[in-house]
Motif scaffolding. Structure first.
Motif, PDB file in Angstrom:
ATOM      1  N   GLU A 148       0.806  -1.219   0.000  1.00 20.51           N
ATOM      2  CA  GLU A 148       0.000   0.000   0.000  1.00 20.51           C
ATOM      3  C   GLU A 148       0.837   1.265   0.000  1.00 20.51           C
ATOM      4  O   GLU A 148       0.303   2.359  -0.145  1.00 20.51           O
ATOM      5  N   TYR A 149       2.149   1.127   0.169  1.00 18.27           N
ATOM      6  CA  TYR A 149       3.014   2.304   0.165  1.00 18.27           C
ATOM      7  C   TYR A 149       3.785   2.423  -1.152  1.00 18.27           C
ATOM      8  O   TYR A 149       3.932   3.513  -1.699  1.00 18.27           O
ATOM      9  N   LEU A 150       4.270   1.294  -1.673  1.00 19.38           N
ATOM     10  CA  LEU A 150       5.009   1.340  -2.933  1.00 19.38           C
ATOM     11  C   LEU A 150       4.084   1.400  -4.141  1.00 19.38           C
ATOM     12  O   LEU A 150       4.399   2.030  -5.147  1.00 19.38           O
ATOM     13  N   LYS A 151       2.938   0.732  -4.039  1.00 19.32           N
ATOM     14  CA  LYS A 151       2.019   0.683  -5.177  1.00 19.32           C
ATOM     15  C   LYS A 151       0.587   0.562  -4.639  1.00 19.32           C
ATOM     16  O   LYS A 151       0.014  -0.522  -4.610  1.00 19.32           O
ATOM     17  N   PRO A 152       0.002   1.688  -4.234  1.00 18.39           N
ATOM     18  CA  PRO A 152      -1.315   1.647  -3.579  1.00 18.39           C
ATOM     19  C   PRO A 152      -2.494   1.575  -4.546  1.00 18.39           C
ATOM     20  O   PRO A 152      -3.525   2.197  -4.346  1.00 18.39           O
ATOM     21  N   TYR A 153      -2.324   0.846  -5.615  1.00 19.35           N
ATOM     22  CA  TYR A 153      -3.406   0.714  -6.594  1.00 19.35           C
ATOM     23  C   TYR A 153      -3.301  -0.651  -7.258  1.00 19.35           C
ATOM     24  O   TYR A 153      -2.254  -1.312  -7.236  1.00 19.35           O
ATOM     25  N   ALA A 154      -4.396  -1.094  -7.833  1.00 13.34           N
ATOM     26  CA  ALA A 154      -4.423  -2.351  -8.580  1.00 13.34           C
ATOM     27  C   ALA A 154      -5.504  -2.262  -9.642  1.00 13.34           C
ATOM     28  O   ALA A 154      -6.532  -1.616  -9.445  1.00 13.34           O
ATOM     29  N   GLU A 155      -5.246  -2.916 -10.786  1.00 18.59           N
ATOM     30  CA  GLU A 155      -6.203  -2.946 -11.883  1.00 18.59           C
ATOM     31  C   GLU A 155      -6.938  -4.287 -11.893  1.00 18.59           C
ATOM     32  O   GLU A 155      -6.315  -5.342 -11.739  1.00 18.59           O
ATOM     33  N   PHE A 156      -8.222  -4.222 -12.095  1.00 16.80           N
ATOM     34  CA  PHE A 156      -9.028  -5.440 -12.190  1.00 16.80           C
ATOM     35  C   PHE A 156      -8.607  -6.239 -13.423  1.00 16.80           C
ATOM     36  O   PHE A 156      -8.401  -5.680 -14.504  1.00 16.80           O
ATOM     37  N   ASP A 157      -8.465  -7.574 -13.248  1.00 11.71           N
ATOM     38  CA  ASP A 157      -8.126  -8.427 -14.387  1.00 11.71           C
ATOM     39  C   ASP A 157      -8.932  -9.721 -14.339  1.00 11.71           C
ATOM     40  O   ASP A 157      -9.737  -9.942 -13.440  1.00 11.71           O
ATOM     41  N   GLY A 158      -8.669 -10.600 -15.307  1.00 11.95           N
ATOM     42  CA  GLY A 158      -9.429 -11.840 -15.429  1.00 11.95           C
ATOM     43  C   GLY A 158      -9.269 -12.757 -14.246  1.00 11.95           C
ATOM     44  O   GLY A 158     -10.210 -13.462 -13.854  1.00 11.95           O
ATOM     45  N   LYS A 159      -8.070 -12.780 -13.653  1.00 12.35           N
ATOM     46  CA  LYS A 159      -7.840 -13.638 -12.482  1.00 12.35           C
ATOM     47  C   LYS A 159      -8.728 -13.209 -11.325  1.00 12.35           C
ATOM     48  O   LYS A 159      -9.293 -14.047 -10.612  1.00 12.35           O
ATOM     49  N   MET A 160      -8.836 -11.903 -11.117  1.00 10.81           N
ATOM     50  CA  MET A 160      -9.711 -11.402 -10.057  1.00 10.81           C
ATOM     51  C   MET A 160     -11.149 -11.794 -10.339  1.00 10.81           C
ATOM     52  O   MET A 160     -11.898 -12.153  -9.416  1.00 10.81           O
ATOM     53  N   ALA A 161     -11.531 -11.726 -11.597  1.00  7.42           N
ATOM     54  CA  ALA A 161     -12.899 -12.088 -11.963  1.00  7.42           C
ATOM     55  C   ALA A 161     -13.177 -13.547 -11.628  1.00  7.42           C
ATOM     56  O   ALA A 161     -14.235 -13.887 -11.075  1.00  7.42           O
ATOM     57  N   GLN A 162     -12.203 -14.431 -11.929  1.00  2.00           N
ATOM     58  CA  GLN A 162     -12.394 -15.848 -11.637  1.00  2.00           C
ATOM     59  C   GLN A 162     -12.456 -16.094 -10.139  1.00  2.00           C
ATOM     60  O   GLN A 162     -13.263 -16.888  -9.654  1.00  2.00           O
ATOM     61  N   ASN A 163     -11.576 -15.402  -9.399  1.00  2.00           N
ATOM     62  CA  ASN A 163     -11.605 -15.529  -7.942  1.00  2.00           C
ATOM     63  C   ASN A 163     -12.933 -15.049  -7.374  1.00  2.00           C
ATOM     64  O   ASN A 163     -13.454 -15.599  -6.406  1.00  2.00           O
TER      65      ASN A 163
END
Length: 554
Positions: free
Chosen positions: A273-288
């Protein structure tokens, strides 16, 4: 920013043109030359009008009939109507107000008066789709305006949905008070609206959660990193305000709430959360996400069908190699999908509030197995069961444990309780009395996952444990990180100083075992000695070690 929309309904083209010239710089204008045409535009549902300027005297459908029809539609949010008719008779105005009109100005139009009264009415009636604290959209308003915007766009792939979460907002409220918290919310809202994202729409959904729709090409993570961690001054306090962001790039036309959910889901995949406090939604997240939905939908039936089984992983005394205890671990054996990994189903059950039922199932199963083996004259060792943070809010489950400890003298020797670091927040919220009661009744408490987060030392300072378990992620670094052996030695020495025994989890090699033995670690748990075993295999494991006189007696 997208302009607010106004509908002008007047059969006079000159009047419509005059009003358009006065208002079009600030508002998007749609025109209709009678009430029927205006109603047809509204029923198409591809606009979000914030105001209607309505003439009363028109052909086909006059202003009175239009107001009647508008009232019958029960629009949400309701669209305020200002009468712009030359008929300013008391009778006409009384009738118009009775049908829901909110204001009136007469012809000829004064540009300054028109501008101010339009703005005042729009502001007055914005409460149903605006967040009153920050001035940006609320959830309902955002969904309405973003939905219609997306449906009108030919190429939605040009846009992205962003979900923002303020870090430690509860702590901010505690330190700075509610007024300070409100100040931070306004600061974040203003920051998003005026950022390089140049968002089309911004909303405060609830508490400290914000969402915006922006052009994909303007989503600049370097710029976001520069803005994150801004210092804020309020009443003598200096505060660093940090946020996390989940991003979902639009792909096809689908309900706007789906993109909002995707962006929110992406927050769970932020690794640092300090070095990279963001994430993009992708297909793996969708499957999870799909897997998690399946888990919670099938949980009740699977539990009733006996698909959940308790496995037992032995814990060995380091110095002698004797069986000292075991940890109960739950496994899901699905008839169609086979073994479902715990890291897939446990977080889903925690999120949807089912984990306490599963923990109770494990606790009762372990209790019944121990009683049965004792009755059959079979060897037993203490078995630890895990308590999730949610269990501390389940009064029935906690009461069952306390009743067993109080009424069965052997219970405290047979069943131990592992407290995960994630329980720290629950314990701080006045749940710590539960641990004190359990200790008073003789329960052995284990602190699980030590060293994996920021709260471990805080838990040791505030709560008493009998056994500390060094997390496997640390043990696995013993042979690859030169600093880790020193850290492990310090943990063991500290634990012994605090009169706690130590278990090292995840031991897999002889080198790890020898180091831990020399460092004075009390117990070993890991594949070096045994993987988690089904009930019958664990029973055979105990019988074999009993025959070799390798079961620790207490």
């Amino acid at each position: 920013m997208v302009k607010k929309e106004i509908l002008i309904v007047d059969d006079s083209e000159i009047n419509r043109s005059m009003l358009r010239l006065m208002l079009e710089e600030e508002y998007d204008i749609t025109e209709a030359e009678n009430g029927a045409e205006a109603m047809a535009i509204i029923e198409k549902d591809d606009h979000i009008f914030r105001l209607i300027l309505l003439d009363l005297v028109m052909p086909v459908m006059d202003g009175f009939q239009f107001l009647q029809e508008l009232g019958n539609h029960k629009l949400d949010p309701e669209i305020p109507v200002i009468i712009i008719s030359g008929d300013s008779s008391e009778e006409s105005l009384d009738k118009a107000y009775g049908l829901g009109a909110v204001d009136f100005f007469t012809k000829p139009f004064n540009p300054s008066i028109v501008s101010h009264r339009v703005q005042n009415v729009i502001n007055l009636y914005s409460h149903s789709y605006r967040d009153m604290l920050t001035g940006c959209y609320n959830r309902n308003g955002f969904i309405q305006i973003a939905e219609k915007f997306i449906q009108k766009e030919e190429d939605v792939t040009k846009y992205s949905m962003m979900f923002f979460d303020i870090k430690n907002f509860k702590a901010i409220n505690s330190i700075m008070g509610n007024s300070g918290g409100d100040y931070v919310l306004k600061f974040i809202s203003n920051g998003i609206q005026k950022s390089n994202l140049n968002p089309l729409f911004v909303a405060r959904l609830e508490a400290d959660h914000f969402v915006c729709l922006a052009e994909k090409g303007l989503v600049n993570y370097t710029s976001m990193m520069e803005e994150n961690g801004s210092l804020l001054e309020f009443n003598g306090h200096t505060l660093q305000v940090r946020f996390r962001a989940g991003v979902a790039h639009l792909d096809i036309k689908r309900p706007v709430v789906e993109f909002m959910d995707r962006a929110k889901l992406a927050l769970n995949y932020i690794e640092d959360e300090y070095l990279k406090p963001y994430a993009e939604f992708d297909g793996k997240m969708a499957q999870n996400y799909v897997n998690a939905a399946v888990v919670t939908s099938e949980f009740e039936t699977s539990l009733d069908n006996g698909e959940f089984q308790v496995y037992y992983q032995p814990v060995m005394e380091t110095s002698t190699g004797k069986v000292a205890s075991a940890e109960a671990l739950v496994r899901w054996i699905h008839p169609d999908r086979g073994l479902i990994r715990p890291d897939l189903f446990i977080p889903a059950l925690e999120k949807d509030g089912y984990i306490s039922r599963l923990d109770l199932f494990v606790d009762m199963k372990v209790n019944s197995v121990i009683k049965k083996w004792k009755a059959d004259g079979l060897p037993v060792v203490p078995i630890s069961v895990n308590l999730s943070w949610m269990d501390f809010y389940d009064a029935d489950m906690i009461q069952l444990i306390k009743d067993r400890l109080e009424n069965d003298p052997n219970s405290s020797k047979d069943i131990r309780y592992e407290i995960t670091e994630s329980s720290y927040a629950a314990l701080k919220e006045n749940r710590s009395i539960i641990l004190r009661e359990m200790r008073r009744l003789g329960a052995q408490l284990l602190m699980d996952d030590f060293g994996t987060g920021y709260s471990s030392l805080g838990m040791l300072m505030h709560y008493q444990f009998n056994i500390l378990k060094i997390d496997m992620s640390i043990v696995r670094q013993l042979e690859v990180n030169a600093e880790v052996p020193h850290i492990v030695e310090l943990i063991i020495n500290m634990s012994h100083h605090l009169k706690m025994k130590v278990v090292a989890e995840g031991v897999e090699t002889e080198s790890q075992l020898n180091f831990l033995k020399n460092a004075g670690c009390d117990y070993i748990q890991g594949y070096y000695f045994s993987k988690p075993l089904p009930e019958e295999e664990f029973k055979a494991f105990l019988a074999k070690h009993l025959a070799e006189d390798k079961i620790l007696t207490y």
